[in-house]
Design an enzyme around this catalytic site. Structure first.
Site: not given
Lengths: 380, 329
Positions: B60, B129
């Site tokens: 990322e 998450h």
């Protein structure tokens, strides 16, 4: 089943052309014209003298903290010398000599370290990124520039600088991995100056070289004597040519030494010995290149004085610059100024107009008249 | 107008902007061949090819940094985070580079990047998450932060985000991808960033919410209407810069405010909204601003606990009744 070798033994080369005793490997000597050699030496000398002057300016409180380059002039100039103006140069925070070569005026560098935003502002047509402080984060930017250059179909090459400490950062590994997978035209130049502030290379990595880290990502890696400007130049030229020809990225480990402090806020006597520094002073990149030029009769008379005059003139111009306009604090946050910033800017402007009174009036509400406390005008 | 899902609206926005501007390209994990973990990039590889729809290694920070570099050279990258929870790995690139390059280069390099993907609570995605990630970004000067609630907003705001010269954090939601709504098909339709919308007019109380909490607030408003409480629903849409004017305008009308947010409440959106409502409209208030927020705990995995963690309809209704002095009436 026997164990088999999946890859032939990879290797990392070490390149040295002109050693610290002045021995030259004539077979490897790059073909640089007298004018090129002279300009390289002049740039190295300017980098050294300017750096020394900056340290004095900082000690006198005339500029802020900065990271001196003393000892790394060959590492920076041998590499940046191989770029075209249309190529991209991505610095970390210790590339003063490379920046000067790329056309950053000396006074702009002084302005940067005095806090002026103009100091970090490249000229509109200049293909350099500004100085960046977080370690290693500029490496993915370099890969992005290279991807964009390829995307647009131009043949620009990107050269990105970082230190040995940065090779422990995730962004170093991510950038090399992407560059390998995408085969983009980037030259990674690691200036291994042996020390990340007080942490020596042996505490930074267990690898024998930094160059070998390239092999894991499928790129060539080469280690060069970073105090030998001819070796740095030869390795960088090869890497730039490969990149421009579409043959992908390269990692160059330029083995050098930071002769001075990490930054002007650092005291290296706390963590390294004078013997070590003295040993590296014997390998000074300027001394060795100067001797090489002397043999070729390419040293110019009065060069040091001319360089010092140029620096003095830059310092004079820098110190004649008015302090930054307070209202510019709100500039360039967004491409357009949003209402909340405009309101803060107006408040500051009003405060300044009124002579900086210590207790400024509260800002006029940007949302129309708010009734004063106790004067409720709206009641259901 | 066509009826389509939130997911299809996002896809259409990407497709239209990629057709309109050859500088726009999409990059991220699984965005190409797999067409996105949530299928937002469906069909894009086929139409635009691998140079403009780029599958990346799982890195990322790396691909965000690459997007920033490409943006500085004039491209318009749209970087997909498979989930915004993973954007934490790219936080330095977003905060120290994307948000500051324009400032630190004295205006020489702007970073027209969009970083998009789902965030916020979903269905049993657990602690790592399910976070309402906008709180990490709207604090940062130089970033714009968008949370689109409806399919129409998803399309109109994503198109504006791609055309915007600043870095834009664009956080969608797993739970909203299948939601259907009317969406203009006109490729010139955009919704400007920085404008809130009054989703429903009311007179008694202003409820400020976005994403899943807005849908919940709509249901509560329907129920409270039967009790005679008229709720005005305001959706900020862009969290930074925020449309303070529309929110204060509504407060001046209703004199009562409830902010609903899915994330943990401490230093959240509700804190900011109640602060500026107090600064700008203290004397308009007939009751303290109420916040209904997620519990200040990580998201539990168990279904029953997960439901308790986010603001329920009951909690929202109770807060509205409290500010309206309607308890037991």
């Amino acid at each position: 089943m026997p164990r088999t070798i999946l890859e032939p033994r990879s290797h990392v080369e070490y390149l040295s052309i002109l050693d610290s005793d002045g021995n030259l490997d004539a077979a490897l000597e790059p073909r640089l014209s007298p004018a090129e050699l002279k300009s390289l030496y002049r740039a190295m000398l300017l980098g050294r003298r300017f750096d020394e002057r900056m340290v004095r300016l900082q000690r006198q409180g005339r500029i802020g903290t900065f990271a001196p380059i003393k000892g790394q002039e060959a590492s920076q100039l041998g590499s940046v010398f191989t770029l075209r103006a249309t190529d991209w140069m991505v610095p970390s925070f210790r590339e003063t000599a490379a920046m000067i070569w790329r056309g950053w005026p000396l006074e702009k560098i002084l302005l940067f370290f005095a806090g002026y935003v103009e100091g970090g502002q490249p000229a509109p047509d200049q293909h350099d990124l500004p100085i960046t402080i977080p370690v290693g984060t500029q490496l993915p930017h370099a890969v992005g520039l290279a991807y964009a250059a390829q995307y647009k179909g131009d043949d620009a090459v990107v050269m990105v600088y970082f230190g040995d400490g940065a090779t422990s950062e995730g962004d170093f590994h991510e950038a090399l991995n992407f560059a390998g997978v995408w085969h983009v035209p980037v030259v990674f130049v690691c200036q291994n100056n042996q020390w990340a502030i007080s942490v020596p290379l042996k505490k930074q990595t267990h690898s024998k070289t930094i160059a070998q880290k390239a092999l894991a990502y499928g790129l060539p890696g080469i280690q060069v004597d970073g105090n030998d400007v001819l070796a740095v130049y030869a390795a960088a030229r090869e890497a730039v040519e490969r990149a421009r020809a579409g043959e992908g990225p390269t990692l160059i480990e330029s083995v050098t030494y930071r002769l001075g402090v990490h930054t002007t806020a650092d005291d290296p006597t706390k963590y390294r010995t004078q013997e070590e520094v003295t040993a590296w002073e014997q390998k000074d990149p300027l001394t060795r290149f100067r001797a090489y030029l002397e043999k070729k009769d390419l040293l110019e008379d009065g060069l040091e004085r001319r360089v010092d005059d140029e620096i003095a003139e830059a310092v004079r111009r820098f110190e004649a610059t008015a302090p930054p306009d307070p209202l510019t604090v709100f500039d360039h946050v967004y491409a357009e100024m949003p209402p909340h910033l405009r309101a803060q800017r107006d408040e500051l402007a009003r405060w300044l107009r009124e002579g900086g009174a210590p207790a400024p009036e509260p800002p006029a509400a940007p949302l129309g008249a708010t009734p004063m406390r106790g004067q409720r005008l709206t009641r259901r | 107008m066509a009826v389509m899902t939130y997911r299809e609206a996002l896809n259409l926005a990407l497709r239209e902007e990629m057709r309109r501007d050859p500088r726009v390209f999409v990059m991220g994990e699984e965005v190409g061949l797999y067409e996105g973990a949530y299928k937002v990039t469906q069909g894009l590889l086929k139409e635009f090819g691998p140079r403009r729809v780029v599958d990346t290694p799982i890195a990322e920070s790396g691909f965000t940094g690459i997007g920033i570099g490409a943006a500085m050279l004039g491209l318009r990258p749209v970087v997909e985070m498979m989930t915004f929870n993973f954007a934490l790995l790219a936080l330095d690139q977003i905060v120290n580079s994307a948000a500051k390059m324009y400032y630190m280069s004295g205006g020489q390099f702007n970073v027209p990047i969009v970083i998009r993907g789902p965030g916020g609570p979903a269905a049993q995605l657990a602690a790592q998450h399910s976070q309402s990630m906008e709180t990490y970004f709207y604090h940062v000067p130089g970033l714009k932060v968008v949370r689109p609630t409806t399919p129409m907003d998803a399309k109109g705001l994503l198109k504006s985000a791609i055309r915007d010269p600043n870095p834009v954090i664009f956080i969608e939601a797993e739970t909203l991808y299948p939601v259907k709504g009317e969406v203009p098909e006109d490729p010139d339709f955009v919704i400007p960033l920085g404008r809130a919308v009054v989703r429903r007019e009311g007179t008694d109380v202003t409820v400020i919410a976005y994403m899943g909490m807005m849908y919940r607030a709509i249901e509560v408003a329907d129920e409270l209407a039967k009790e005679g409480i008229s709720v005005e629903l305001v959706d900020p849409r862009t969290l930074r810069p925020m449309d303070v004017e529309t929110i204060i305008g509504s407060v001046r009308k209703t004199h009562r405010v409830v902010v609903v947010e899915a994330g943990a409440g401490f230093a959240g959106m509700g804190s900011e909204i109640s602060a500026f409502v107090t600064e700008h409209a203290f004397d308009d208030l007939d009751a303290p601003v109420e916040r209904v927020t997620g519990a200040n705990a990580p998201m539990p995995y168990a279904r029953n606990l997960e439901k308790l963690k986010t603001p329920t309809k009951d909690k929202i209704a109770a807060a509205i009744r409290r500010v309206c002095n309607a308890n037991g009436s």
